[in-house]
Design an enzyme around this catalytic site. Sequence first.
Site, PDB file in Angstrom:
ATOM      1  N   CYS A 171     -50.707  -0.886 -11.055  1.00 22.68           N
ATOM      2  CA  CYS A 171     -50.138  -0.523 -12.364  1.00 22.68           C
ATOM      3  C   CYS A 171     -50.120   0.982 -12.663  1.00 22.68           C
ATOM      4  O   CYS A 171     -49.080   1.505 -13.061  1.00 22.68           O
ATOM      5  CB  CYS A 171     -50.854  -1.247 -13.500  1.00 22.68           C
ATOM      6  SG  CYS A 171     -51.591  -2.813 -13.071  1.00 22.68           S
ATOM      7  N   ARG A 195     -60.236  -4.925  -3.625  1.00 18.75           N
ATOM      8  CA  ARG A 195     -61.149  -5.249  -4.712  1.00 18.75           C
ATOM      9  C   ARG A 195     -62.488  -5.678  -4.152  1.00 18.75           C
ATOM     10  O   ARG A 195     -62.549  -6.376  -3.144  1.00 18.75           O
ATOM     11  CB  ARG A 195     -60.574  -6.380  -5.563  1.00 18.75           C
ATOM     12  CG  ARG A 195     -59.326  -5.923  -6.285  1.00 18.75           C
ATOM     13  CD  ARG A 195     -58.811  -6.978  -7.229  1.00 18.75           C
ATOM     14  NE  ARG A 195     -57.533  -6.550  -7.770  1.00 18.75           N
ATOM     15  CZ  ARG A 195     -56.713  -7.328  -8.464  1.00 18.75           C
ATOM     16  NH1 ARG A 195     -57.057  -8.585  -8.703  1.00 18.75           N
ATOM     17  NH2 ARG A 195     -55.566  -6.865  -8.917  1.00 18.75           N
ATOM     18  N   GLN A 207     -50.262  -7.561  -3.277  1.00 16.52           N
ATOM     19  CA  GLN A 207     -49.707  -8.257  -4.442  1.00 16.52           C
ATOM     20  C   GLN A 207     -48.194  -8.142  -4.423  1.00 16.52           C
ATOM     21  O   GLN A 207     -47.661  -7.094  -4.074  1.00 16.52           O
ATOM     22  CB  GLN A 207     -50.200  -7.581  -5.721  1.00 16.52           C
ATOM     23  CG  GLN A 207     -51.629  -7.853  -6.069  1.00 16.52           C
ATOM     24  CD  GLN A 207     -51.963  -7.196  -7.396  1.00 16.52           C
ATOM     25  OE1 GLN A 207     -51.841  -5.992  -7.540  1.00 16.52           O
ATOM     26  NE2 GLN A 207     -52.375  -7.985  -8.362  1.00 16.52           N
ATOM     27  N   ASP A 239     -46.077  -7.433  -6.714  1.00 15.34           N
ATOM     28  CA  ASP A 239     -46.283  -6.903  -8.049  1.00 15.34           C
ATOM     29  C   ASP A 239     -44.980  -6.383  -8.642  1.00 15.34           C
ATOM     30  O   ASP A 239     -44.084  -5.988  -7.901  1.00 15.34           O
ATOM     31  CB  ASP A 239     -47.282  -5.736  -7.941  1.00 15.34           C
ATOM     32  CG  ASP A 239     -48.119  -5.582  -9.190  1.00 15.34           C
ATOM     33  OD1 ASP A 239     -47.851  -6.308 -10.162  1.00 15.34           O
ATOM     34  OD2 ASP A 239     -49.029  -4.732  -9.177  1.00 15.34           O
ATOM     35  N   HIS A 271     -43.658  -4.308 -12.566  1.00 17.12           N
ATOM     36  CA  HIS A 271     -43.879  -3.918 -13.955  1.00 17.12           C
ATOM     37  C   HIS A 271     -42.527  -3.732 -14.608  1.00 17.12           C
ATOM     38  O   HIS A 271     -41.670  -3.037 -14.065  1.00 17.12           O
ATOM     39  CB  HIS A 271     -44.722  -2.649 -14.019  1.00 17.12           C
ATOM     40  CG  HIS A 271     -46.104  -2.869 -13.509  1.00 17.12           C
ATOM     41  ND1 HIS A 271     -46.437  -2.683 -12.192  1.00 17.12           N
ATOM     42  CD2 HIS A 271     -47.214  -3.339 -14.132  1.00 17.12           C
ATOM     43  CE1 HIS A 271     -47.712  -3.003 -12.021  1.00 17.12           C
ATOM     44  NE2 HIS A 271     -48.218  -3.415 -13.180  1.00 17.12           N
ATOM     45  N   LYS A 281     -50.560 -13.807 -22.179  1.00 18.33           N
ATOM     46  CA  LYS A 281     -50.036 -14.001 -20.823  1.00 18.33           C
ATOM     47  C   LYS A 281     -49.660 -15.450 -20.557  1.00 18.33           C
ATOM     48  O   LYS A 281     -50.119 -16.370 -21.249  1.00 18.33           O
ATOM     49  CB  LYS A 281     -51.053 -13.544 -19.785  1.00 18.33           C
ATOM     50  CG  LYS A 281     -52.326 -14.355 -19.806  1.00 18.33           C
ATOM     51  CD  LYS A 281     -53.200 -14.075 -18.590  1.00 18.33           C
ATOM     52  CE  LYS A 281     -54.474 -14.897 -18.656  1.00 18.33           C
ATOM     53  NZ  LYS A 281     -55.245 -14.895 -17.439  1.00 18.33           N
ATOM     54  N   HIS A 291     -46.632  -6.987 -16.860  1.00 15.24           N
ATOM     55  CA  HIS A 291     -47.116  -7.041 -15.471  1.00 15.24           C
ATOM     56  C   HIS A 291     -46.785  -8.437 -14.981  1.00 15.24           C
ATOM     57  O   HIS A 291     -47.002  -9.402 -15.711  1.00 15.24           O
ATOM     58  CB  HIS A 291     -48.634  -6.938 -15.352  1.00 15.24           C
ATOM     59  CG  HIS A 291     -49.277  -5.810 -16.059  1.00 15.24           C
ATOM     60  ND1 HIS A 291     -49.789  -4.742 -15.387  1.00 15.24           N
ATOM     61  CD2 HIS A 291     -49.534  -5.596 -17.368  1.00 15.24           C
ATOM     62  CE1 HIS A 291     -50.347  -3.913 -16.269  1.00 15.24           C
ATOM     63  NE2 HIS A 291     -50.207  -4.410 -17.466  1.00 15.24           N
TER      64      HIS A 291
END
Length: 555
Positions: free
Chosen positions: A252, A281, A299, A301, A303, A383, A429
């Site tokens: 992000c 992580r 990911q 991912d 945005h 979410k 996200h």
Amino acid sequence: MKRLFPEAKLAIGPAIEEGFYYDFDVKSPFTEEEIARIEEEMAKIIEEDIPFVREEISKKEAENIFLSLGEEYKLELLSDIDDKNVSIYRNGDFVDLCRGPHLPSTGWVKFLKLTSVAGAYWRGDERNKMLQRIYGISFPKKKELKEYLHKLDEAKKRDHRILGTKLNLFMMDDSIGPGLVIWKPEGAVVRGIIEDYWKSIHRKWGYQYIYTPHIARLSLWETSGHTEFYSDNMFQPIDVEGQMYQLKPMNCPFHMAYFRSEKRSYRDLPMRLAELGTVYRYERSGVLHGLLRVRGFTQDDAHIFCTEHNLKDEIIRVLDLTFEIFAAFGFKQFDTFLSTRPEKFAGTVKMWDKATSSLSEALKERNIHFEVDPGEGVFYGPKIDIKVRDTLGRVWQCTTIQVDFNLPERFGLKYSSRDGTIRRPIVIHRAIFGSLERFFGILIEQYAGEFPLWLAPIQVAVLPVSKQFFDYGTSVAKKLEENNIRYYLDKRDEKLGHKIRDAELRKRPYIVIVGEREEKTDSVSVRRHKQGELGTMTQDEFILLLKEKITNKEG
Ligand code: ZN
């Protein structure tokens, strides 16, 4: 247990999502034969139909009971209870510390099976003693137990960790470190196909693709708030020439930095930035599990920077994209959850209400049944979570669509609106698979390693019946290659039966056999995995058949 192993010490034994377990302190791990004996004894106890009797007694009385029984773990549990009174349950001679409730008597238990045994540390702490945990489950009907055991058996056969090794798809080992994955060549082929598909469908849906680094100044993570709220999941910062850098746990902040790097106007919105971003992580080694929980993963991912006004439309687009992607991989059933404002939150109640209703309206507009998880939203926005169901009915958490009021604020994101005023965008996200590693694990289990044709690392195994036909086999292979079909030509000097068995074991979708008859007629003898002989076809017919199935993403 106490009838058969009077010296066993009782730890804890709760009911869980599927069945129950009980932890015992015993001298050595249970053997299969012992488990069978325990199961038989349990059946007897069910037959005896012994009542469960609840008693509420003082903590002191309970301590005396468990002291006299030598149940040291129960005493430790008791010492953690602040209440003056506790409940115990008696069942014949047996007594246990338990909140309850229980069935009226053992006869209600009916059909029971002990499913597995595992070592488990007392209180889940590796510094404590290792206990022996027995898992089991029971059903009111025999048929239900049978169905459950069948499902369990199927799940075992589909275990992605075992299939991953057997089919040569990925590896993890101690020399690299736990939770860090190497995608082997055949696994990498599948990943490449998933990535290509993912990129092309995202282009179609109006996303721009970016790449970002794996580390960044620690100060970037201070801006984003990760050092404050997410440090438990981050690896230690790295010192680079006296400056601190952080291995990224998320993508992000990079996407925020890119948005901030230029003046933005309402004409730029919605801006959809996508990345297959690899993150790291920190997870305790004890919770790592195959590809499902790892320390380094990619990911899928994205945005989306948008305004309050297009929030709902953007959510609908993400939902449509999500279901289109899952349909391509053969997933058709989903469990959807909407998480709302928690006690601590960023932004205003008004923003939350508006965003939450955008999410629920989007779900309703697409006729998606969902459950509300009140107060379960992250502090920065509501979410949607989507779990997929596989062919065995197992549920896997994959998709998250998360509204964020906080990061745009922290990064001071702005755009000039139509009326010339400067405004703050909203960020969504979203990750659809969650991570490629996790999704690959789920795919392996969904298909039991028998990938549909478009995903299979090798689509066709070409098997010449003997050395004489290697040349013809090579020409068949060449033609497959010209048509972008992934093949393997088995030129080993082995018996045909042996080559067929190998190809079947590796779950190759198609096997073609070439010998004298095939060479003469420019054809191939085709076998479909698990279906058997499809007969002889010309090379062109065969390629046409494959291409059609690949284009339609058919099994
Ligand atoms: Zn994000």
